[in-house]
Every structure is written in structure tokens, then in C-alpha cells.
Design a protein around this motif. Structure first.
Motif, PDB file in Angstrom:
ATOM      1  N   VAL A  35       0.833  -1.208   0.000  1.00  0.00           N
ATOM      2  CA  VAL A  35       0.000   0.000   0.000  1.00  0.00           C
ATOM      3  C   VAL A  35       0.861   1.250   0.000  1.00  0.00           C
ATOM      4  CG1 VAL A  35      -1.644   1.339   1.359  1.00  0.00           C
ATOM      5  CG2 VAL A  35      -2.009  -1.103   1.021  1.00  0.00           C
ATOM      6  N   TRP A  36       1.872   1.313   0.864  1.00  0.00           N
ATOM      7  CA  TRP A  36       2.703   2.523   0.919  1.00  0.00           C
ATOM      8  C   TRP A  36       3.552   2.659  -0.341  1.00  0.00           C
ATOM      9  CZ3 TRP A  36       0.943   6.185   3.515  1.00  0.00           C
ATOM     10  CH2 TRP A  36       0.276   5.973   4.710  1.00  0.00           C
ATOM     11  N   GLY A  37       3.938   1.566  -0.926  1.00  0.00           N
ATOM     12  CA  GLY A  37       4.637   1.644  -2.211  1.00  0.00           C
ATOM     13  C   GLY A  37       3.747   2.236  -3.288  1.00  0.00           C
ATOM     14  N   LEU A  38       2.464   1.850  -3.289  1.00  0.00           N
ATOM     15  CA  LEU A  38       1.522   2.413  -4.258  1.00  0.00           C
ATOM     16  C   LEU A  38       1.257   3.890  -3.988  1.00  0.00           C
ATOM     17  CD1 LEU A  38      -1.048  -0.524  -4.592  1.00  0.00           C
ATOM     18  CD2 LEU A  38       0.618   0.261  -6.287  1.00  0.00           C
ATOM     19  N   VAL A  39       1.229   4.291  -2.710  1.00  0.00           N
ATOM     20  CA  VAL A  39       1.037   5.703  -2.377  1.00  0.00           C
ATOM     21  C   VAL A  39       2.197   6.534  -2.915  1.00  0.00           C
ATOM     22  CG1 VAL A  39       1.005   7.355  -0.457  1.00  0.00           C
ATOM     23  CG2 VAL A  39      -0.459   5.342  -0.386  1.00  0.00           C
ATOM     24  N   VAL A  40       3.410   6.065  -2.691  1.00  0.00           N
ATOM     25  CA  VAL A  40       4.587   6.793  -3.173  1.00  0.00           C
ATOM     26  C   VAL A  40       4.588   6.856  -4.700  1.00  0.00           C
ATOM     27  CG1 VAL A  40       7.114   6.718  -3.310  1.00  0.00           C
ATOM     28  CG2 VAL A  40       5.965   6.293  -1.136  1.00  0.00           C
ATOM     29  N   LEU A  41       4.242   5.764  -5.336  1.00  0.00           N
ATOM     30  CA  LEU A  41       4.175   5.737  -6.795  1.00  0.00           C
ATOM     31  C   LEU A  41       3.105   6.697  -7.318  1.00  0.00           C
ATOM     32  CD1 LEU A  41       5.344   4.278  -9.292  1.00  0.00           C
ATOM     33  CD2 LEU A  41       3.453   2.676  -9.076  1.00  0.00           C
ATOM     34  N   ALA A  42       1.939   6.730  -6.674  1.00  0.00           N
ATOM     35  CA  ALA A  42       0.867   7.641  -7.086  1.00  0.00           C
ATOM     36  C   ALA A  42       1.293   9.095  -6.911  1.00  0.00           C
ATOM     37  CB  ALA A  42      -0.406   7.351  -6.293  1.00  0.00           C
ATOM     38  N   LEU A  43       1.973   9.396  -5.800  1.00  0.00           N
ATOM     39  CA  LEU A  43       2.466  10.759  -5.600  1.00  0.00           C
ATOM     40  C   LEU A  43       3.451  11.155  -6.692  1.00  0.00           C
ATOM     41  CD1 LEU A  43       2.981  11.140  -1.756  1.00  0.00           C
ATOM     42  CD2 LEU A  43       1.560  12.548  -3.249  1.00  0.00           C
ATOM     43  N   ALA A  44       4.348  10.253  -7.036  1.00  0.00           N
ATOM     44  CA  ALA A  44       5.331  10.551  -8.083  1.00  0.00           C
ATOM     45  C   ALA A  44       4.646  10.812  -9.416  1.00  0.00           C
ATOM     46  CB  ALA A  44       6.320   9.401  -8.212  1.00  0.00           C
ATOM     47  N   VAL A  45       3.639  10.016  -9.737  1.00  0.00           N
ATOM     48  CA  VAL A  45       2.921  10.205 -11.004  1.00  0.00           C
ATOM     49  C   VAL A  45       2.163  11.530 -10.990  1.00  0.00           C
ATOM     50  CG1 VAL A  45       1.009   9.314 -12.399  1.00  0.00           C
ATOM     51  CG2 VAL A  45       2.760   7.759 -11.546  1.00  0.00           C
TER      52      VAL A  45
END
Length: 94
Positions: A35-45
Motif C-alpha cells: 500500500v505505501w509503495g503504491l502511495v509513493v508511486l501515485a504521488l510521483a505520477v
């Protein structure tokens, strides 16, 4: 026989090594990590899209949406993980 040759009874041939079964199975990925990996990825995008000027984003709304989504994913993932892990029968003790 000479005195240098060991007799088969006193010095048996070594046994082949047995497979070790005490090794734990490979642990599955943790829900929080995903989940936190997806949050960081979404923020980067979102930051990349915002910097390119494709869309104008309000940072407060983006963070609120990400935190709501991450919280929901953590709760649902935790419940699913607990459900999968709690399949053993109980012995009646609390």
C-alpha cells in the motif's frame, strides 16, 4: 587385507546429505509495504503530471484522497490477511 584398509564395519561410507526441511517458506509480501509503495508511486505520477502542466492539482485534495485510499486499502488488506491466516481450528481456550 592390509592394516591400512579400514573394514566396512568400523568405518562405514558417509551417508548422502538429507534435504533440510526446517527452512521457512518464503514469506508473502506485506499489505502495508504494498500500500505505501503504491502511495509513493501515485504521488510521483501526480507530481510529474502536475509539473508537465497537463492538469492543475490542489495538493490538499490530492493528499486527502491518497490518505483515504491508503487507509481503506490497509484496513481491507489487513482483514483479508487475518481471514486467510485464521483457518485453523481452535482448542476452546481463550
Amino acid at each position: 587385507m592390509s592394516s591400512l584398509d579400514p573394514s566396512p564395519d568400523t568405518n562405514p561410507a558417509p551417508k548422502p546429505p538429507t534435504a533440510v526441511t526446517d527452512e521457512p517458506a518464503e514469506a508473502p509480501a506485506r499489505v502495508g509495504t504494498i500500500v505505501w509503495g503504491l502511495v509513493v508511486l501515485a504521488l510521483a505520477v501526480l507530481i510529474t503530471i502536475s509539473q508537465l502542466g497537463i492538469v492543475v492539482l490542489n495538493g490538499t485534495y490530492v493528499l486527502i484522497g491518497l490518505m483515504l485510499g491508503a487507509g481503506a486499502a490497509l484496513v481491507i488488506g489487513g482483514l483479508l490477511s487475518a481471514r486467510k491466516r485464521d483457518n485453523s481450528t481452535t482448542n476452546g481456550k481463550s
